[in-house]
Design a protein around this motif. Structure first.
Motif, short mmCIF file in Angstrom:
data_model
loop_
_atom_site.label_atom_id
_atom_site.label_comp_id
_atom_site.label_asym_id
_atom_site.label_seq_id
_atom_site.Cartn_x
_atom_site.Cartn_y
_atom_site.Cartn_z
N UNK A 40 -0.16 -5.88 -10.20
CA UNK A 40 1.18 -5.28 -10.16
C UNK A 40 1.46 -4.56 -11.48
N UNK A 41 1.75 -3.26 -11.40
CA UNK A 41 1.87 -2.42 -12.58
C UNK A 41 3.34 -2.14 -12.93
N UNK A 97 7.44 4.76 -21.38
CA UNK A 97 7.04 3.53 -22.05
C UNK A 97 5.60 3.20 -21.75
N UNK A 98 5.07 2.17 -22.40
CA UNK A 98 3.68 1.77 -22.18
C UNK A 98 3.48 1.07 -20.85
N UNK A 99 2.22 0.99 -20.43
CA UNK A 99 1.86 0.41 -19.14
C UNK A 99 1.41 -1.04 -19.33
N UNK A 100 1.90 -1.90 -18.45
CA UNK A 100 1.47 -3.29 -18.47
C UNK A 100 1.38 -3.77 -17.02
N UNK A 101 0.47 -4.67 -16.74
CA UNK A 101 0.34 -5.18 -15.37
C UNK A 101 0.27 -6.69 -15.38
N UNK A 102 0.62 -7.26 -14.23
CA UNK A 102 0.53 -8.70 -14.01
C UNK A 102 -0.61 -8.96 -13.05
N UNK A 103 -1.57 -9.76 -13.48
CA UNK A 103 -2.68 -10.17 -12.62
C UNK A 103 -2.34 -11.55 -12.08
N UNK A 108 4.09 -0.08 -9.12
CA UNK A 108 3.48 -0.34 -7.81
C UNK A 108 2.78 -1.68 -7.86
N UNK A 109 2.38 -2.17 -6.68
CA UNK A 109 1.64 -3.42 -6.59
C UNK A 109 0.54 -3.27 -5.54
N UNK A 110 -0.48 -4.11 -5.65
CA UNK A 110 -1.65 -4.00 -4.77
C UNK A 110 -2.12 -5.39 -4.35
N UNK A 111 -2.52 -5.52 -3.11
CA UNK A 111 -3.03 -6.79 -2.60
C UNK A 111 -4.54 -6.87 -2.83
N UNK A 112 -4.92 -6.74 -4.07
CA UNK A 112 -6.33 -6.77 -4.46
C UNK A 112 -6.41 -7.09 -5.95
N UNK A 113 -7.63 -7.31 -6.43
CA UNK A 113 -7.85 -7.43 -7.87
C UNK A 113 -7.63 -6.09 -8.54
N UNK A 114 -7.22 -6.11 -9.79
CA UNK A 114 -7.13 -4.88 -10.55
C UNK A 114 -8.49 -4.22 -10.66
N UNK A 115 -8.50 -2.90 -10.75
CA UNK A 115 -9.76 -2.17 -10.86
C UNK A 115 -10.19 -2.03 -12.32
N UNK A 173 0.83 -1.21 0.00
CA UNK A 173 0.00 0.00 0.00
C UNK A 173 0.86 1.25 0.00
N UNK A 174 1.95 1.23 0.75
CA UNK A 174 2.85 2.37 0.87
C UNK A 174 3.92 2.26 -0.22
#
Length: 433
Positions: free
Chosen positions: A261-262, A194-200, A274-281, A110-111
């Motif tokens: 995770x972005x 660069x472009x944005x990509x995330x890992x689900x 950054x990364x988040x302990x949740x599903x992507x929005x 989160x931080x």
């Protein structure tokens, strides 16, 4: 309301929207949903044991409503897919002595400063950064980098209050804006081009399963306006993206649940944002299910309780999913064009009832069976805001399944071309969007 003597397994869910709890009955679970008044769809009343109200960002408030219910009939888990409720929920989990992610692990994601520190310990994704607490320290960091930088809240969400800076004048203005918004400190980083990509991904028992790459289209304010799964680019970096994601999750000690995770795909390779302990929005679980047939929303409930197992390996994509948010000209809506044409072509169109404001990204469950579906969150007389953060995407969206990523994106683009919002300024004149 379920009887206090019910033998069904019981959990609490903090925040989230309909997709987060719609599988509860099928899984034979009783769900107590904790939410903010007016921030959830009323249809959830039919899928929960009860709904109680509390400030999701306040751990003490959550404990005040959940502790008596836990003493009455214990919860097996307290879960959340809410950004604001992430750390407070972890506090509740520890206070009630339940299994789940630790406060330290959740806070480290989160931080954003703690995330950078964890990445440094793990030896992955090097990015130059500094915590700044004044215009002077921000300007000094700008001088150190010698080029474009980004400054953002340490615990911000939805791309709000993010500033891209090129010179000292912009740095001073950005710090003034952050201070006015109530931030005593911020995170300054080198600009990643660069472009944005995330890992689900999904975790259980400390094992992390990266499932899909998602690519996003951002507007000039860095708000994500489109998502594609599988990603439209970056496949050649899949191994590295997965490795960096797993390295971070291992370093912070995350145990279970979905993660988002972005990254930026820079000329030097992937660098984690950054990364988040949740599903992507932004409808991510829905387009992931369309692409891979894997339902993170159901797994959110079933896997932590060992009702269903986390797969050993990620499945192969069976298609593609795409979502595109509408961005009409700001102003008062005076009418729409194209709705009839869309419905005649077999596209499912749903619209919010007049006088209601549907929170988040509503309608995902209702449109889950539509190859292409449209949700209009506004009606004539409603006001379209300028989009400056994720929560401003309140006009609606189109979501589609395609044979592949370009096909799914094309279906959404065609709908966006047909559907017209007509808006007028608050005073006079008229504009079409």
């Amino acid at each position: 309301m379920t009887s206090p003597t019910s033998t069904r397994r019981r959990i609490a869910v903090v925040g989230g929207h309909s997709h987060s709890v719609m599988s509860a009955k099928d899984l034979d679970l009783d769900v107590v949903l904790v939410h903010m008044p007016g921030m959830y769809e009323e249809m959830l009343q039919d899928h929960c044991e009860r709904i109680v109200h509390a400030d999701l960002s306040d751990a003490d408030a959550l404990l005040d409503v959940l502790r008596p219910l836990h003493e009455e009939r214990p919860f097996e888990r307290v879960l959340t897919t809410s950004e604001a409720g992430a750390v407070p929920t972890a506090v509740v989990v520890e206070e009630l002595g339940l299994p789940g992610n630790s406060v330290a692990a959740v806070r480290a994601l989160y931080d954003k400063v703690l995330t950078r520190e964890a990445l440094a310990r793990a030896g992955v994704s090097p990015v130059r950064y500094q915590v700044v607490e004044s215009a002077e320290s921000l300007t000094a960091f700008l001088d150190t980098i010698g080029g474009r930088i980004v400054v953002k809240p340490v615990d911000g969400t939805a791309s709000a209050d993010v500033h891209i800076l090129d010179d000292k004048e912009a740095a001073t203005a950005a710090w003034d804006a952050l201070s006015a918004a109530g931030y005593p400190r911020a995170l300054a980083e080198e600009f990643l081009d660069g472009p944005v990509i995330s890992v689900e991904a999904f975790s259980f028992g400390g094992r992390h399963l990266p499932v899909a790459l998602m690519t996003s289209v951002l507007d000039e304010y860095l708000v994500e306006m489109e998502h594609s799964i599988p990603g439209a680019y970056g496949a050649e970096w899949t191994g590295e993206l997965h490795a960096q994601t797993v390295a971070l999750l291992n370093e912070v000690g995350l145990q279970e649940g979905p993660t988002h995770t972005e990254f930026i795909l820079t000329p030097d390779g992937p660098r984690m944002l950054e990364s988040h302990s949740r599903m992507g929005g932004g409808g991510t679980p829905s387009i992931l299910r369309r692409a891979y047939g894997l339902d993170f929303s159901r797994m959110f409930l079933s896997v932590p309780l060992s009702i269903e197992e986390l797969p050993e390996h990620a499945p192969q994509a069976v298609g593609a999913g795409h979502i595109r948010f509408f961005a009409p000209e700001p102003g008062v809506i005076t009418g729409f064009d194209g709705i009839e044409r869309l419905t005649e072509s077999g596209i499912e169109v749903r619209q919010a009832p007049v006088g209601t404001k549907l929170p988040g990204v509503p309608g995902l469950v209702e449109l889950s069976g539509a190859d292409t579906g449209v949700l209009l969150q506004m009606n004539v007389g409603d006001t379209v805001p300028a989009i400056r953060a994720g929560w401003d995407r309140a006009m609606g969206y189109v979501i589609a399944t395609g044979q592949d990523t370009p096909d799914a994106a094309r279906r959404c683009a065609e709908v966006d071309e047909i559907l017209r919002f007509h808006t007028a300024p608050a005073a006079d004149g008229a504009r079409d969007a």
